[in-house]
Design a protein around this motif. Structure first.
Motif, PDB file in Angstrom:
ATOM      1  N   MET A   9       0.812  -1.052   0.049  1.00  0.00           N
ATOM      2  CA  MET A   9       0.191  -0.016   0.087  1.00  0.00           C
ATOM      3  C   MET A   9       0.877   1.208  -0.097  1.00  0.00           C
ATOM      4  O   MET A   9       1.974   1.254   0.634  1.00  0.00           O
ATOM      5  CB  MET A   9      -0.821   0.048   1.258  1.00  0.00           C
ATOM      6  CG  MET A   9      -1.827  -0.962   1.167  1.00  0.00           C
ATOM      7  SD  MET A   9      -3.405  -0.459   0.205  1.00  0.00           S
ATOM      8  CE  MET A   9      -4.351  -2.083   0.195  1.00  0.00           C
ATOM      9  N   GLU A  10       0.334   2.349  -0.710  1.00  0.00           N
ATOM     10  CA  GLU A  10       1.022   3.612  -0.632  1.00  0.00           C
ATOM     11  C   GLU A  10       0.184   4.578  -0.020  1.00  0.00           C
ATOM     12  O   GLU A  10      -1.090   4.531  -0.065  1.00  0.00           O
ATOM     13  CB  GLU A  10       1.141   4.198  -2.167  1.00  0.00           C
ATOM     14  CG  GLU A  10       2.079   5.516  -2.028  1.00  0.00           C
ATOM     15  CD  GLU A  10       2.323   5.899  -3.342  1.00  0.00           C
ATOM     16  OE1 GLU A  10       2.647   7.116  -3.671  1.00  0.00           O
ATOM     17  OE2 GLU A  10       1.951   5.252  -4.382  1.00  0.00           O
ATOM     18  N   GLN A  57       1.116  17.855   1.136  1.00  0.00           N
ATOM     19  CA  GLN A  57       1.502  16.691   1.524  1.00  0.00           C
ATOM     20  C   GLN A  57       2.623  16.726   2.666  1.00  0.00           C
ATOM     21  O   GLN A  57       3.514  17.513   2.494  1.00  0.00           O
ATOM     22  CB  GLN A  57       2.065  15.850   0.518  1.00  0.00           C
ATOM     23  CG  GLN A  57       2.428  14.535   0.666  1.00  0.00           C
ATOM     24  CD  GLN A  57       3.078  13.859  -0.644  1.00  0.00           C
ATOM     25  OE1 GLN A  57       2.423  13.687  -1.736  1.00  0.00           O
ATOM     26  NE2 GLN A  57       4.085  13.002  -0.444  1.00  0.00           N
ATOM     27  N   VAL A  58       2.285  16.007   3.964  1.00  0.00           N
ATOM     28  CA  VAL A  58       3.172  16.174   4.920  1.00  0.00           C
ATOM     29  C   VAL A  58       3.845  14.771   5.131  1.00  0.00           C
ATOM     30  O   VAL A  58       4.580  14.851   5.974  1.00  0.00           O
ATOM     31  CB  VAL A  58       2.378  16.715   6.071  1.00  0.00           C
ATOM     32  CG1 VAL A  58       2.067  18.196   6.158  1.00  0.00           C
ATOM     33  CG2 VAL A  58       1.217  15.777   6.473  1.00  0.00           C
ATOM     34  N   MET A  59       3.369  13.765   4.365  1.00  0.00           N
ATOM     35  CA  MET A  59       3.818  12.361   4.908  1.00  0.00           C
ATOM     36  C   MET A  59       3.577  11.641   3.582  1.00  0.00           C
ATOM     37  O   MET A  59       2.496  11.522   2.907  1.00  0.00           O
ATOM     38  CB  MET A  59       3.437  11.684   6.062  1.00  0.00           C
ATOM     39  CG  MET A  59       4.083  10.405   6.595  1.00  0.00           C
ATOM     40  SD  MET A  59       3.480  10.040   8.133  1.00  0.00           S
ATOM     41  CE  MET A  59       3.820  11.133   9.343  1.00  0.00           C
ATOM     42  N   GLN A  60       4.542  10.811   3.355  1.00  0.00           N
ATOM     43  CA  GLN A  60       4.413   9.590   2.356  1.00  0.00           C
ATOM     44  C   GLN A  60       5.090   8.358   2.829  1.00  0.00           C
ATOM     45  O   GLN A  60       6.417   8.498   2.796  1.00  0.00           O
ATOM     46  CB  GLN A  60       4.742  10.237   1.037  1.00  0.00           C
ATOM     47  CG  GLN A  60       4.751   9.034  -0.165  1.00  0.00           C
ATOM     48  CD  GLN A  60       4.983   9.536  -1.549  1.00  0.00           C
ATOM     49  OE1 GLN A  60       5.448  10.834  -1.725  1.00  0.00           O
ATOM     50  NE2 GLN A  60       5.059   8.731  -2.609  1.00  0.00           N
ATOM     51  N   LEU A  61       4.592   7.368   2.454  1.00  0.00           N
ATOM     52  CA  LEU A  61       5.300   5.955   2.830  1.00  0.00           C
ATOM     53  C   LEU A  61       4.594   4.734   2.142  1.00  0.00           C
ATOM     54  O   LEU A  61       3.368   4.913   1.823  1.00  0.00           O
ATOM     55  CB  LEU A  61       5.315   5.825   4.312  1.00  0.00           C
ATOM     56  CG  LEU A  61       4.120   5.350   5.114  1.00  0.00           C
ATOM     57  CD1 LEU A  61       4.218   4.500   6.340  1.00  0.00           C
ATOM     58  CD2 LEU A  61       3.345   6.771   5.546  1.00  0.00           C
ATOM     59  N   SER A  62       5.469   3.645   2.153  1.00  0.00           N
ATOM     60  CA  SER A  62       4.758   2.576   1.370  1.00  0.00           C
ATOM     61  C   SER A  62       4.761   1.522   2.665  1.00  0.00           C
ATOM     62  O   SER A  62       5.663   1.351   3.391  1.00  0.00           O
ATOM     63  CB  SER A  62       5.381   1.938   0.279  1.00  0.00           C
ATOM     64  OG  SER A  62       5.077   2.899  -0.615  1.00  0.00           O
ATOM     65  N   ASP A  63       3.873   0.351   2.807  1.00  0.00           N
ATOM     66  CA  ASP A  63       3.792  -0.381   3.621  1.00  0.00           C
ATOM     67  C   ASP A  63       2.981  -1.606   3.145  1.00  0.00           C
ATOM     68  O   ASP A  63       2.202  -1.440   2.130  1.00  0.00           O
ATOM     69  CB  ASP A  63       3.392  -0.105   5.154  1.00  0.00           C
ATOM     70  CG  ASP A  63       3.639  -1.032   6.110  1.00  0.00           C
ATOM     71  OD1 ASP A  63       4.633  -1.901   6.042  1.00  0.00           O
ATOM     72  OD2 ASP A  63       3.189  -0.608   7.417  1.00  0.00           O
ATOM     73  N   ASN A  71      -3.903   1.520  -3.966  1.00  0.00           N
ATOM     74  CA  ASN A  71      -3.359   0.154  -4.188  1.00  0.00           C
ATOM     75  C   ASN A  71      -3.851  -0.320  -5.277  1.00  0.00           C
ATOM     76  O   ASN A  71      -5.164  -0.246  -5.440  1.00  0.00           O
ATOM     77  CB  ASN A  71      -3.538  -0.751  -2.879  1.00  0.00           C
ATOM     78  CG  ASN A  71      -3.407  -2.311  -3.371  1.00  0.00           C
ATOM     79  OD1 ASN A  71      -4.231  -2.735  -4.029  1.00  0.00           O
ATOM     80  ND2 ASN A  71      -2.144  -2.759  -2.726  1.00  0.00           N
ATOM     81  N   GLU A  72      -3.044  -0.665  -6.245  1.00  0.00           N
ATOM     82  CA  GLU A  72      -3.382  -1.120  -7.681  1.00  0.00           C
ATOM     83  C   GLU A  72      -4.639  -0.062  -8.324  1.00  0.00           C
ATOM     84  O   GLU A  72      -4.358   0.963  -8.591  1.00  0.00           O
ATOM     85  CB  GLU A  72      -4.377  -2.523  -7.307  1.00  0.00           C
ATOM     86  CG  GLU A  72      -3.400  -3.644  -6.969  1.00  0.00           C
ATOM     87  CD  GLU A  72      -4.008  -4.801  -6.496  1.00  0.00           C
ATOM     88  OE1 GLU A  72      -5.232  -4.854  -6.158  1.00  0.00           O
ATOM     89  OE2 GLU A  72      -3.453  -5.901  -5.968  1.00  0.00           O
ATOM     90  N   ASN A  73      -5.965  -0.627  -8.436  1.00  0.00           N
ATOM     91  CA  ASN A  73      -6.960   0.344  -8.698  1.00  0.00           C
ATOM     92  C   ASN A  73      -7.895   1.093  -7.583  1.00  0.00           C
ATOM     93  O   ASN A  73      -8.704   1.711  -7.993  1.00  0.00           O
ATOM     94  CB  ASN A  73      -7.670  -0.453  -9.891  1.00  0.00           C
ATOM     95  CG  ASN A  73      -8.751   0.637 -10.649  1.00  0.00           C
ATOM     96  OD1 ASN A  73      -8.060   1.336 -11.329  1.00  0.00           O
ATOM     97  ND2 ASN A  73      -9.951   0.310 -11.005  1.00  0.00           N
TER      98      ASN A  73
END
Length: 523
Positions: free
Chosen positions: A469-470, A480-486, A511-513
């Motif tokens: 997930m992004e 935008q104050v934060m961005q991460l993937s997990d 995520n995907e679509n």
């Protein structure tokens, strides 16, 4: 799979049930409006009916009373028959409504061969259901969002988005289509939009929407039970007398039942049972007529009652005079009931049922019977051609107005999450995030308000081809104050938000679509 107004009240007088023309419902065009997704229906394959879904209220349909459950077909049909749960939803059909060879008792919204299993397209959509409004005027809806057409060999890139809405108190059925292209190379592009009864002997479709190849964009259709018609025209001079054209009204009645004038007839009888035509004079008091549909065959009769009311009144004191509440512009106020609650707009102080009364959705104050020179100016915040007092989503942000009551007090007018002085239900640019379904119910965030760790939990029925997930977080200025993937574990993820200052934020998940969002608060 293949792999002063004149009020006309029409009361149902008698019915013949052998006729395949259904006189139990009428059909009329309405504007396209969109509800927001809530609960997902997870289909594990193509051409399937869902589990049994329990309705939040009882519903009457074609003489079946107090229905409480249905199944949702992956081919955009819903059937009031729980025995079909998890069985095959036929993709191939050639019959027209009504027919025992089509699903029954059913709503077709529109019924055609679509495939959200992932076999026909990598870009799959989703099917949702939800409920809006308050008892006794709730609306239950099924939402097919971006569902691929079955690929076959030719239909790549064809997607359908449509909704089926049923209304609690009135038994009304709406079918709303955002886009439904026709792929002629597979199944000859066949599709059908309509309703039919338990035996498949009575049914109704809009014009040019029975089984065949057709496409539709941004259109809506309303199927209304015919136990009561209320037709209202204006007594222009308020002199308790008006000319009414019987022949024009016969044509309109045929249209309401979608009957071909070359094959069907309407007769209208006066109080002495004498056939009338052309112009008739309507006077004060009751003016009684009888409408007879196809006298020599069906002989279905409706009682017609006529009465007056003042032309300049504002019956519900919403700032909009009666003669300006003819939403569909056909000269009849009695058939304008935008929210489907059984109250015509000229008598309804909340025409669109969005919990914001109509008086607050216009500019200036309207006019009264002694002020005919200063009519109200109608607001259209999202410029979609539907004025706010008739628009369930005033700002066009994909969240219907009543769902923008974020403080839960039943009043969307006092919610201003980003503090810019514009109520959220009118603020399309809220948090500067466009084209994202805000305040989704596909996942929850908790605790909310949060101190340190924010948990994101998806519905247990949601299945992802990839658990990656992004996440992006925006502040109330849209920065935008934060961005991460997990990766999800057990359909959950956690984000450390301890570095964020106190205030309102928007979490965007990709995520995907899937592209959805949820608001949260940092303490």
């Amino acid at each position: 799979m293949k792999n002063c107004y004149i009020s006309f009240i029409l009361l149902l007088f008698s019915l013949n049930f052998y006729s395949q023309n259904t006189y139990q419902y009428t059909v009329e065009s309405i504007p396209y409006q969109e509800f927001q997704e809530q609960n997902i229906i997870q289909f594990n394959g193509d051409d399937l009916y869902s589990d049994v879904i329990n309705l939040p209220f009882s519903f009457d349909f074609f003489g079946l009373s107090n229905l409480t459950e249905l199944v949702v077909g992956s081919n955009a049909d819903i059937v009031f028959d729980g025995s079909l749960a998890n069985t095959f939803d036929p993709w191939s059909f050639s019959a027209s409504v009504p027919s025992p060879n089509l699903p029954k008792p059913a709503i077709f919204g529109p019924y055609h061969d679509i495939d959200n299993s992932g076999n026909s397209s990598d870009d799959i959509g989703a099917v949702y259901y939800g409920v809006s409004g308050e008892n006794p005027n709730r609306r239950f809806y099924i939402f097919y969002e971006d569902i691929p057409h079955f690929l076959g060999l030719y239909c790549d890139g064809f997607f359908t988005t449509s909704q089926i809405v049923i209304h609690e108190a009135t038994g009304i059925v709406d079918v709303l289509i955002k886009n439904k292209p026709a792929c002629l190379e597979w199944h000859e592009g066949k599709a059908v939009l309509g309703i039919q009864n338990q035996e498949g002997t009575q049914g109704l479709t809009p014009p040019n929407r029975n089984t065949g190849p057709w496409e539709a964009y941004d259109e809506g259709w309303r199927f209304k039970p015919t136990s009561n018609f209320n037709v209202v025209i204006c007594d222009v001079d308020n002199d308790n007398s008006e000319i009414f054209n019987i022949d024009d009204y016969k044509t309109r009645v045929l249209g309401l039942f979608n009957l071909d004038a070359s094959e069907n007839t309407v007769d209208i009888l006066d109080a002495s049972n004498v056939s009338v035509s052309g112009d008739v004079t309507i006077s004060s008091g009751n003016n009684n007529f009888t409408i007879v549909m196809n006298p020599s065959t069906d002989n279905v009769q409706f009682e017609l009652t006529v009465s007056f009311t003042n032309c300049d009144n504002d019956d519900e004191n919403d700032g909009i005079p009666n003669d300006m509440e003819d939403a569909n512009g056909n000269g009849d106020l009695g058939d304008d009931d935008t929210d489907g609650d059984g109250i015509p707009n000229y008598q309804d102080d909340d025409d669109d049922g969005d919990t914001v009364i109509s008086e607050y959705e216009i500019v200036f104050g309207g006019r009264s019977s002694d002020n005919r020179v200063n009519p109200p100016t109608f607001l259209d915040t999202d410029n979609d051609g539907i004025p706010n007092h008739l628009d369930m989503d005033d700002d066009g942000d994909g969240v219907i107005t009543m769902d923008e009551d974020y403080n839960g007090n039943g009043d969307p007018t006092d919610d201003d999450v980003n503090g810019n002085g514009v109520p959220d239900y009118l603020d399309a640019a809220q948090l500067s995030i466009d084209d994202i379904s805000v305040n989704t119910n596909l996942f929850s965030v908790y605790p909310n308000p949060v101190d340190t760790k924010l948990t994101i939990e998806f519905d247990s029925q949601l299945q992802f081809q990839s658990n990656s997930m992004e996440f992006k977080i925006y502040d109330i200025q849209g920065r935008q104050v934060m961005q991460l993937s997990d990766s999800l574990f057990d359909n959950k993820a956690q984000i450390d938000v301890s570095s964020l200052s106190s205030g309102y934020y928007l979490l965007v998940v990709k995520n995907e679509n899937l592209l959805k969002a949820k608001k949260f608060v940092v303490k």
